[in-house]
Design a protein around this motif. Sequence first.
Motif, mmCIF file in Angstrom:
data_model
loop_
_atom_site.group_PDB
_atom_site.id
_atom_site.type_symbol
_atom_site.label_atom_id
_atom_site.label_comp_id
_atom_site.label_asym_id
_atom_site.label_seq_id
_atom_site.Cartn_x
_atom_site.Cartn_y
_atom_site.Cartn_z
ATOM 1 N N VAL A 1 0.852 -1.187 0.000
ATOM 2 C CA VAL A 1 0.000 0.000 0.000
ATOM 3 C C VAL A 1 0.886 1.234 0.000
ATOM 4 O O VAL A 1 1.829 1.343 0.777
ATOM 5 C CB VAL A 1 -0.924 0.015 1.241
ATOM 6 N N ARG A 2 0.556 2.164 -0.913
ATOM 7 C CA ARG A 2 1.257 3.444 -0.954
ATOM 8 C C ARG A 2 0.230 4.532 -1.178
ATOM 9 O O ARG A 2 -0.866 4.283 -1.665
ATOM 10 C CB ARG A 2 2.350 3.458 -2.015
ATOM 11 N N THR A 3 0.605 5.752 -0.835
ATOM 12 C CA THR A 3 -0.302 6.875 -1.047
ATOM 13 C C THR A 3 -0.210 7.331 -2.497
ATOM 14 O O THR A 3 0.717 6.960 -3.222
ATOM 15 C CB THR A 3 0.034 8.067 -0.126
ATOM 16 N N SER A 4 -1.141 8.166 -2.917
ATOM 17 C CA SER A 4 -1.118 8.689 -4.282
ATOM 18 C C SER A 4 0.109 9.569 -4.500
ATOM 19 O O SER A 4 0.519 9.790 -5.638
ATOM 20 C CB SER A 4 -2.402 9.462 -4.588
ATOM 21 N N TYR B 1 -3.940 0.061 10.398
ATOM 22 C CA TYR B 1 -4.910 1.097 10.078
ATOM 23 C C TYR B 1 -6.081 0.457 9.367
ATOM 24 O O TYR B 1 -5.909 -0.459 8.565
ATOM 25 C CB TYR B 1 -4.295 2.166 9.165
ATOM 26 N N LEU B 2 -7.270 0.936 9.648
ATOM 27 C CA LEU B 2 -8.459 0.492 8.939
ATOM 28 C C LEU B 2 -8.755 1.523 7.862
ATOM 29 O O LEU B 2 -9.012 2.691 8.166
ATOM 30 C CB LEU B 2 -9.645 0.359 9.893
ATOM 31 N N GLY C 1 2.294 0.456 3.937
ATOM 32 C CA GLY C 1 2.362 -0.863 4.563
ATOM 33 C C GLY C 1 1.876 -1.928 3.613
ATOM 34 O O GLY C 1 2.024 -1.819 2.404
ATOM 35 N N VAL C 2 1.234 -2.956 4.186
ATOM 36 C CA VAL C 2 0.761 -4.101 3.421
ATOM 37 C C VAL C 2 -0.661 -4.433 3.865
ATOM 38 O O VAL C 2 -0.976 -4.359 5.051
ATOM 39 C CB VAL C 2 1.681 -5.322 3.660
ATOM 40 N N GLN D 1 1.263 -1.440 9.068
ATOM 41 C CA GLN D 1 2.380 -0.526 8.814
ATOM 42 C C GLN D 1 3.556 -0.917 9.689
ATOM 43 O O GLN D 1 3.386 -1.234 10.862
ATOM 44 C CB GLN D 1 1.960 0.910 9.127
ATOM 45 N N GLU D 2 4.728 -0.881 9.100
ATOM 46 C CA GLU D 2 5.933 -1.170 9.866
ATOM 47 C C GLU D 2 6.722 0.118 10.011
ATOM 48 O O GLU D 2 6.877 0.870 9.054
ATOM 49 C CB GLU D 2 6.774 -2.228 9.157
#
Length: 190
Positions: free
Chosen positions: A118-121, A156-157, A127-128, A144-145
Amino acid sequence: MRLIVGRIGRPHGIRGEMIVGVRTDEPDLRFVAGAVLDVERTLPGPGRTEEGAVGDGQLTVAAARWHSGQLLVAFAGITDRTAAGELTGSWLSVDSSQLPESSDPDEFRDHELIGLSVRTSAGEAVGVVADVLHHGQDLLVVRQEGDQDGGKAGEYLVPFVKAIVPEIDVSAGVLVIDPPPGLLNPAQAE
């Protein structure tokens, strides 16, 4: 990856039919006559399977029907109430590779999302995807690590909606999110 499709409940009648608690969106496809399902007495997964437990193996659906809102399933070789009763509590699963591809480009199965980076725009690593929760709103559990922008390591949800999750590339293993202020770091909330 194993996907749970149901759990065997109590026997129904004397001819070996069983009530199955449905755990799939497509019960009429998973429990069609001739379908082969894996059965395990304990919830499938690493370290949770009892080797040689009664009922471990495969069952073939002989017939299935709906009765008073419950799915009744008869399996080949299970012909009486006693044999059906021995399977009570068993989990039914299929291999994800047996599932047909979806024709809807905006439809994803949980096993396709779990493990995506997972990455931001803006390109920042978040994280994963660790899990997908189905409550009133579908939620991605993103693990998140380490520390990021003052945020704490943890989970995170993330609401699984197009406005927050605009891009998913399963083949590249990436999920892009556009988090509103405060989603990843509560200190940034408005």
